[in-house]
Design a protein around this motif. Sequence first.
Motif, mmCIF file in Angstrom:
data_model
loop_
_atom_site.group_PDB
_atom_site.id
_atom_site.type_symbol
_atom_site.label_atom_id
_atom_site.label_comp_id
_atom_site.label_asym_id
_atom_site.label_seq_id
_atom_site.Cartn_x
_atom_site.Cartn_y
_atom_site.Cartn_z
ATOM 1 N N GLY A 1 5.753 0.993 -25.754
ATOM 2 C CA GLY A 1 7.685 0.902 -26.258
ATOM 3 C C GLY A 1 8.107 2.514 -25.321
ATOM 4 N N ALA A 2 7.057 2.852 -24.257
ATOM 5 C CA ALA A 2 7.307 4.389 -23.438
ATOM 6 C C ALA A 2 8.788 3.963 -22.443
ATOM 7 N N ASP A 3 9.451 4.265 -22.456
ATOM 8 C CA ASP A 3 10.850 3.976 -21.646
ATOM 9 C C ASP A 3 10.764 4.693 -20.066
ATOM 10 N N ILE A 4 9.913 5.781 -19.707
ATOM 11 C CA ILE A 4 9.990 5.539 -18.272
ATOM 12 C C ILE A 4 8.085 6.534 -18.303
ATOM 13 N N ILE A 5 7.467 5.862 -17.501
ATOM 14 C CA ILE A 5 6.009 6.422 -16.958
ATOM 15 C C ILE A 5 6.257 7.376 -15.812
ATOM 16 N N GLU A 6 4.973 8.272 -15.676
ATOM 17 C CA GLU A 6 4.777 9.025 -14.871
ATOM 18 C C GLU A 6 3.643 8.994 -14.601
ATOM 19 N N LEU A 7 3.033 8.206 -12.989
ATOM 20 C CA LEU A 7 2.063 8.404 -12.860
ATOM 21 C C LEU A 7 1.517 9.451 -11.851
ATOM 22 N N ILE B 1 10.439 -0.982 -15.374
ATOM 23 C CA ILE B 1 9.742 -0.087 -15.807
ATOM 24 C C ILE B 1 9.865 1.246 -15.094
ATOM 25 N N PRO B 2 10.926 2.405 -15.056
ATOM 26 C CA PRO B 2 11.403 3.464 -14.478
ATOM 27 C C PRO B 2 9.774 4.352 -14.138
ATOM 28 N N LEU B 3 9.381 4.102 -13.147
ATOM 29 C CA LEU B 3 7.910 4.339 -12.337
ATOM 30 C C LEU B 3 7.936 5.631 -11.472
ATOM 31 N N VAL B 4 7.369 7.071 -11.910
ATOM 32 C CA VAL B 4 7.347 8.380 -10.652
ATOM 33 C C VAL B 4 6.468 8.842 -10.544
ATOM 34 N N PHE B 5 6.002 9.519 -9.662
ATOM 35 C CA PHE B 5 5.554 10.103 -9.349
ATOM 36 C C PHE B 5 5.223 11.541 -9.543
ATOM 37 N N LEU B 6 3.949 11.445 -10.140
ATOM 38 C CA LEU B 6 3.907 13.320 -10.401
ATOM 39 C C LEU B 6 2.865 13.445 -8.694
ATOM 40 N N ILE B 7 3.863 13.900 -8.043
ATOM 41 C CA ILE B 7 2.714 14.377 -6.642
ATOM 42 C C ILE B 7 3.130 15.919 -6.146
ATOM 43 N N TYR B 8 1.704 15.752 -5.197
ATOM 44 C CA TYR B 8 1.256 17.737 -4.743
ATOM 45 C C TYR B 8 2.180 17.537 -3.411
ATOM 46 N N PHE C 1 6.050 8.877 4.085
ATOM 47 C CA PHE C 1 5.728 8.755 2.565
ATOM 48 C C PHE C 1 6.978 8.180 1.499
ATOM 49 N N ILE C 2 8.149 8.530 2.019
ATOM 50 C CA ILE C 2 9.724 8.081 1.497
ATOM 51 C C ILE C 2 9.738 7.011 1.371
ATOM 52 N N LYS C 3 9.201 6.483 2.874
ATOM 53 C CA LYS C 3 9.543 4.795 3.025
ATOM 54 C C LYS C 3 8.884 4.074 2.575
ATOM 55 N N LYS C 4 8.100 4.726 1.679
ATOM 56 C CA LYS C 4 6.895 3.523 1.140
ATOM 57 C C LYS C 4 6.784 3.720 -0.286
ATOM 58 N N CYS C 5 7.447 4.763 -0.475
ATOM 59 C CA CYS C 5 8.170 4.573 -1.975
ATOM 60 C C CYS C 5 8.875 4.099 -2.702
ATOM 61 N N LYS C 6 10.418 4.077 -1.497
ATOM 62 C CA LYS C 6 11.656 3.084 -0.948
ATOM 63 C C LYS C 6 10.907 1.387 -1.010
ATOM 64 N N GLU C 7 9.993 1.562 -0.183
ATOM 65 C CA GLU C 7 9.462 -0.320 -0.110
ATOM 66 C C GLU C 7 8.395 -0.800 -1.562
ATOM 67 N N ALA C 8 8.062 0.405 -1.888
ATOM 68 C CA ALA C 8 7.278 -0.066 -3.469
ATOM 69 C C ALA C 8 7.782 -0.157 -4.596
ATOM 70 N N GLY C 9 8.678 0.528 -4.693
ATOM 71 C CA GLY C 9 9.766 0.760 -6.031
ATOM 72 C C GLY C 9 9.246 1.708 -6.856
ATOM 73 N N VAL C 10 8.676 2.805 -6.728
ATOM 74 C CA VAL C 10 8.948 3.940 -6.855
ATOM 75 C C VAL C 10 10.341 4.803 -6.898
ATOM 76 N N GLY D 1 11.003 8.153 -8.345
ATOM 77 C CA GLY D 1 11.171 9.472 -9.039
ATOM 78 C C GLY D 1 10.197 10.059 -8.608
ATOM 79 N N LEU D 2 10.269 11.583 -7.735
ATOM 80 C CA LEU D 2 9.525 12.065 -7.717
ATOM 81 C C LEU D 2 9.338 13.104 -8.173
ATOM 82 N N ILE D 3 8.182 13.818 -8.730
ATOM 83 C CA ILE D 3 8.113 15.415 -9.831
ATOM 84 C C ILE D 3 7.317 15.728 -8.712
ATOM 85 N N ILE D 4 7.470 16.843 -7.765
ATOM 86 C CA ILE D 4 6.760 18.033 -7.233
ATOM 87 C C ILE D 4 6.576 19.253 -7.143
ATOM 88 N N PRO D 5 5.116 19.817 -8.326
ATOM 89 C CA PRO D 5 5.320 20.758 -8.636
ATOM 90 C C PRO D 5 5.481 21.647 -8.090
#
Length: 257
Positions: free
Chosen positions: A42-48, A92-99, A111-120, A122-126
Amino acid sequence: MKRIEQKFKELGDKKALVTYITAGDPGLDETEQLIYAMERGGADIIELGIPYSDPIADGPVIQAAGKRALDNGTRLFKVFEVVKKTREKTEIPLVFLIYFNTILSQGIENFIKKCKEAGVDGLIIPDLPLEEREEIRELIEGSDVDLIPLVAPNSKERLGDIINQGGSGFVYCISSFGVTGVRDNFDVDLKSFLEEVRAVTDLPLAVGFGISSREHVEKIHRIADGAIVGSAIVKLVHETNGDPKVIEKKVRELKGC
């Protein structure tokens, strides 16, 4: 429409459950299976979480998971491959939590190009300084990748700048001072904090840090658009060596279904 935006639209008046695992813990094959298991639960969005040697925002549970993932050879390019494989089976939406240093090591544009190609999605960058956001924002603009703003209770004077300078998808609202980890209660008046955030944005608000039980999720859902559960799931992944059935059951419990 972007996947994250579409997900919140589909939910309507219902609230989102966002789940987090550390990519590569206990292994990348398990990470792929856990994505499917959490979606079934039942997860709606998954962070990796992308493992990093100095994760300043993470508590001991996620720090330990990151170290295990790095020790077993997890690298960013391998995580991109996992995302590509999952895109053959799920939307399902997949989001990277990445430094930020991990992004810099790849080159921001690459990096952004690879995100687009892979199907990422969103990005959370703490640790992304507000002043360094512009280049990423320009590269993401017009793509299907969201730059998800992260705001804390001590961000009050800069909320508008943090959220509105290229922020999209949803706002990650930190529930407590300090780092990630399971808590019995929260340090701040969440309702008042979220009201301040809502005053500067129409984006959905999702609350994370310390949420570990169905009771916590229900509390957050009364005042926000989504609840984010991380350390409790990461801990269970470690204890069960990434058993998909156990994680699916845990996510069902959190979802209340």
